[in-house]
Scaffold this motif. Structure first.
Motif, PDB file in Angstrom:
ATOM      1  N   TRP A 259       0.838  -1.196   0.000  1.00 53.54           N
ATOM      2  CA  TRP A 259       0.000   0.000   0.000  1.00 53.54           C
ATOM      3  C   TRP A 259       0.875   1.249   0.000  1.00 53.54           C
ATOM      4  O   TRP A 259       1.894   1.291   0.689  1.00 53.54           O
ATOM      5  CB  TRP A 259      -0.850   0.065   1.274  1.00 53.54           C
ATOM      6  CG  TRP A 259      -1.967  -0.928   1.376  1.00 53.54           C
ATOM      7  CD1 TRP A 259      -1.992  -2.049   2.152  1.00 53.54           C
ATOM      8  CD2 TRP A 259      -3.244  -0.877   0.719  1.00 53.54           C
ATOM      9  NE1 TRP A 259      -3.194  -2.695   2.008  1.00 53.54           N
ATOM     10  CE2 TRP A 259      -3.981  -2.001   1.146  1.00 53.54           C
ATOM     11  CE3 TRP A 259      -3.829   0.026  -0.189  1.00 53.54           C
ATOM     12  CZ2 TRP A 259      -5.277  -2.257   0.694  1.00 53.54           C
ATOM     13  CZ3 TRP A 259      -5.121  -0.234  -0.630  1.00 53.54           C
ATOM     14  CH2 TRP A 259      -5.824  -1.361  -0.197  1.00 53.54           C
ATOM     15  N   SER A 260       0.432   2.281  -0.698  1.00 50.94           N
ATOM     16  CA  SER A 260       1.012   3.612  -0.531  1.00 50.94           C
ATOM     17  C   SER A 260       0.802   4.056   0.912  1.00 50.94           C
ATOM     18  O   SER A 260      -0.181   3.693   1.556  1.00 50.94           O
ATOM     19  CB  SER A 260       0.320   4.590  -1.485  1.00 50.94           C
ATOM     20  OG  SER A 260       0.348   5.896  -0.972  1.00 50.94           O
ATOM     21  N   ARG A 261       1.733   4.872   1.411  1.00 49.40           N
ATOM     22  CA  ARG A 261       1.617   5.357   2.786  1.00 49.40           C
ATOM     23  C   ARG A 261       0.876   6.693   2.865  1.00 49.40           C
ATOM     24  O   ARG A 261       0.701   7.245   3.945  1.00 49.40           O
ATOM     25  CB  ARG A 261       3.017   5.485   3.406  1.00 49.40           C
ATOM     26  CG  ARG A 261       3.774   4.159   3.321  1.00 49.40           C
ATOM     27  CD  ARG A 261       5.049   4.172   4.107  1.00 49.40           C
ATOM     28  NE  ARG A 261       4.804   4.363   5.525  1.00 49.40           N
ATOM     29  CZ  ARG A 261       4.401   3.408   6.369  1.00 49.40           C
ATOM     30  NH1 ARG A 261       4.186   2.182   5.926  1.00 49.40           N
ATOM     31  NH2 ARG A 261       4.212   3.686   7.638  1.00 49.40           N
ATOM     32  N   ALA A 297      15.039  -4.304 -14.879  1.00 51.72           N
ATOM     33  CA  ALA A 297      15.793  -5.529 -15.140  1.00 51.72           C
ATOM     34  C   ALA A 297      15.833  -6.344 -13.855  1.00 51.72           C
ATOM     35  O   ALA A 297      16.309  -5.867 -12.826  1.00 51.72           O
ATOM     36  CB  ALA A 297      17.197  -5.186 -15.606  1.00 51.72           C
ATOM     37  N   VAL A 298      15.316  -7.571 -13.935  1.00 52.41           N
ATOM     38  CA  VAL A 298      15.227  -8.491 -12.796  1.00 52.41           C
ATOM     39  C   VAL A 298      15.142  -7.792 -11.437  1.00 52.41           C
ATOM     40  O   VAL A 298      16.041  -7.828 -10.630  1.00 52.41           O
ATOM     41  CB  VAL A 298      16.384  -9.516 -12.799  1.00 52.41           C
ATOM     42  CG1 VAL A 298      16.165 -10.535 -13.877  1.00 52.41           C
ATOM     43  CG2 VAL A 298      17.746  -8.853 -12.974  1.00 52.41           C
ATOM     44  N   GLY A 299      14.010  -7.142 -11.225  1.00 47.41           N
ATOM     45  CA  GLY A 299      13.845  -6.350  -9.997  1.00 47.41           C
ATOM     46  C   GLY A 299      13.480  -7.191  -8.791  1.00 47.41           C
ATOM     47  O   GLY A 299      12.970  -8.287  -8.908  1.00 47.41           O
ATOM     48  N   SER A 300      13.759  -6.653  -7.607  1.00 44.91           N
ATOM     49  CA  SER A 300      13.333  -7.314  -6.370  1.00 44.91           C
ATOM     50  C   SER A 300      13.134  -6.264  -5.290  1.00 44.91           C
ATOM     51  O   SER A 300      13.773  -5.225  -5.287  1.00 44.91           O
ATOM     52  CB  SER A 300      14.371  -8.346  -5.920  1.00 44.91           C
ATOM     53  OG  SER A 300      15.647  -7.772  -5.865  1.00 44.91           O
ATOM     54  N   GLY A 301      12.220  -6.584  -4.370  1.00 40.96           N
ATOM     55  CA  GLY A 301      11.890  -5.606  -3.335  1.00 40.96           C
ATOM     56  C   GLY A 301      10.941  -4.556  -3.874  1.00 40.96           C
ATOM     57  O   GLY A 301      10.875  -4.300  -5.070  1.00 40.96           O
ATOM     58  N   LEU A 302      10.164  -3.957  -2.975  1.00 40.94           N
ATOM     59  CA  LEU A 302       9.203  -2.912  -3.345  1.00 40.94           C
ATOM     60  C   LEU A 302       8.918  -2.110  -2.092  1.00 40.94           C
ATOM     61  O   LEU A 302       8.610  -2.681  -1.044  1.00 40.94           O
ATOM     62  CB  LEU A 302       7.913  -3.561  -3.870  1.00 40.94           C
ATOM     63  CG  LEU A 302       6.706  -2.652  -4.116  1.00 40.94           C
ATOM     64  CD1 LEU A 302       7.013  -1.608  -5.181  1.00 40.94           C
ATOM     65  CD2 LEU A 302       5.488  -3.479  -4.531  1.00 40.94           C
ATOM     66  N   THR A 303       9.026  -0.783  -2.190  1.00 40.69           N
ATOM     67  CA  THR A 303       8.839   0.051  -1.004  1.00 40.69           C
ATOM     68  C   THR A 303       8.293   1.414  -1.403  1.00 40.69           C
ATOM     69  O   THR A 303       8.624   1.915  -2.479  1.00 40.69           O
ATOM     70  CB  THR A 303      10.174   0.188  -0.236  1.00 40.69           C
ATOM     71  OG1 THR A 303       9.971   0.920   0.973  1.00 40.69           O
ATOM     72  CG2 THR A 303      11.236   0.905  -1.060  1.00 40.69           C
ATOM     73  N   TRP A 304       7.423   1.985  -0.555  1.00 44.30           N
ATOM     74  CA  TRP A 304       6.853   3.310  -0.793  1.00 44.30           C
ATOM     75  C   TRP A 304       7.511   4.345   0.109  1.00 44.30           C
ATOM     76  O   TRP A 304       7.812   4.071   1.271  1.00 44.30           O
ATOM     77  CB  TRP A 304       5.353   3.321  -0.487  1.00 44.30           C
ATOM     78  CG  TRP A 304       4.489   2.690  -1.525  1.00 44.30           C
ATOM     79  CD1 TRP A 304       4.103   1.381  -1.565  1.00 44.30           C
ATOM     80  CD2 TRP A 304       3.864   3.321  -2.661  1.00 44.30           C
ATOM     81  NE1 TRP A 304       3.287   1.164  -2.658  1.00 44.30           N
ATOM     82  CE2 TRP A 304       3.120   2.337  -3.343  1.00 44.30           C
ATOM     83  CE3 TRP A 304       3.865   4.631  -3.157  1.00 44.30           C
ATOM     84  CZ2 TRP A 304       2.388   2.603  -4.494  1.00 44.30           C
ATOM     85  CZ3 TRP A 304       3.130   4.902  -4.304  1.00 44.30           C
ATOM     86  CH2 TRP A 304       2.404   3.908  -4.971  1.00 44.30           C
TER      87      TRP A 304
END
Length: 326
Positions: A259-261, A297-304
């Protein structure tokens, strides 16, 4: 720190290694810059970011590395402590990592001479997620493929232990619900635990598997989101234990949900790292189609970001940032 339109990223930061995980500090740290941490194959880098969207004097984005922490092993997950303060004298940086050796490591630094870490042992399989208690930061919860959720104090003592029915994929601790923990399992069940009685008090069902990631909306404690199979799913926990809204989004299975913060209708999902690119999709509940599609390109992790509608994904020697509309 350039604007990169070829892959429609808003900004990129170059890194020395593959970035396995990236995490904005979700807490106020007493500084106008945002803290960000990212983990590679054997280190964690902590830096600050400032964006033109929040400061007219910044051109594009300013990034500065504060410190590189030797980790010695691949970093799988990072959680920030609310005790991190840049305005303290001396400053305090505190975060915890999960690593591929099934251990947690709690790092504390004053960015000068004091750099210490403690190792927490107990999980018998990969740790998929971890989170600090949001108000005081005196406890850490973690979930693992070993079918447990564990709550630790800062000395590494186990304070609570919940047996799960399948691997634990996500754990969330909401600042407005300090005595509840949300745990999402790979079998499609999301449970809320009362930390006082140490009992499950509510459960939600995806009705599809594998559930890979779930999140508790900061702006609305009644909203839960997850990805399972190819779909994203949204619950209003007052209405039903089954999702009110769901949509197929990633052909190659969905990987992460965040979720967006800053907006309770805004969230992002990622697909599995494909052969060449990972898809990031930003969704708004008022729009039938994703409002932003990004590839990394081959992404990992996700953060807002804590205060901007801006998210980041790690990748090969880079962090990618996307700014979206509210």
């Amino acid at each position: 720190m350039k604007q990169d339109s070829t892959r429609n990223t808003s900004y990129t930061v170059d890194c020395e290694d593959y970035v396995h995980v990236v995490k904005f500090n979700p807490f106020e740290s007493g500084d106008s810059c945002s803290l960000i941490a990212y983990g590679g194959n054997n280190y964690v880098v902590v830096g600050t970011c400032r964006f033109q969207e929040e400061d007219a004097e910044v051109e594009g984005m300013q990034y500065k590395t504060l410190r590189t922490f030797h980790h010695g092993i691949r970093v799988d997950a990072i959680a920030w402590s609310p005790e991190t303060r840049l305005d303290a004298i001396p400053p305090q940086i505190r975060f915890c990592t999960a690593a591929s050796d099934r251990k947690l490591r709690l790092f504390t630094s004053d960015l000068q001479d004091k750099n210490e870490f403690k190792t927490f042992d107990g999980h018998s399989d990969y740790i998929n997620d971890l989170v600090f208690a949001p108000s005081e930061g005196q406890e850490i919860a973690s979930v693992s493929d070993d079918h447990t959720c564990r709550v630790w104090d800062l000395e590494g003592n186990e304070k609570a232990h919940f047996v799960l029915r399948s691997p634990g994929m996500s754990v969330c601790w909401h600042p407005e619900e300090a005595f509840k923990l949300m745990v999402a399992e790979k079998n499609g069940t999301i449970r809320f635990y009362d930390l006082i009685t140490q009992q499950a008090i509510l459960s939600l069902e995806c009705e599809q598997t594998p559930l890979m990631s779930a999140d508790w909306c900061l702006k609305n404690t009644l909203k839960i989101g997850a990805v399972a199979g190819n779909d994203w799913l949204i619950w209003d926990i007052t209405r039903s234990s089954y999702p009110q809204d769901k949509r197929p989004v990633h052909v190659d299975r969905a990987r992460l949900f965040r979720w967006s913060r800053v907006n309770e209708n805004l969230f992002a999902t990622t697909g599995y790292p494909g052969k060449t690119t990972t898809q990031l999709l930003v969704h708004h509940l008022g729009h039938p189609q994703p409002i932003l599609t990004g590839t990394a390109a081959v992404g990992s992790g996700l953060t807002w970001h804590r205060t901007l509608p801006l998210c980041a994904v790690g990748g090969d020697h880079k962090i990618f940032f996307w700014v979206t509309e509210m």
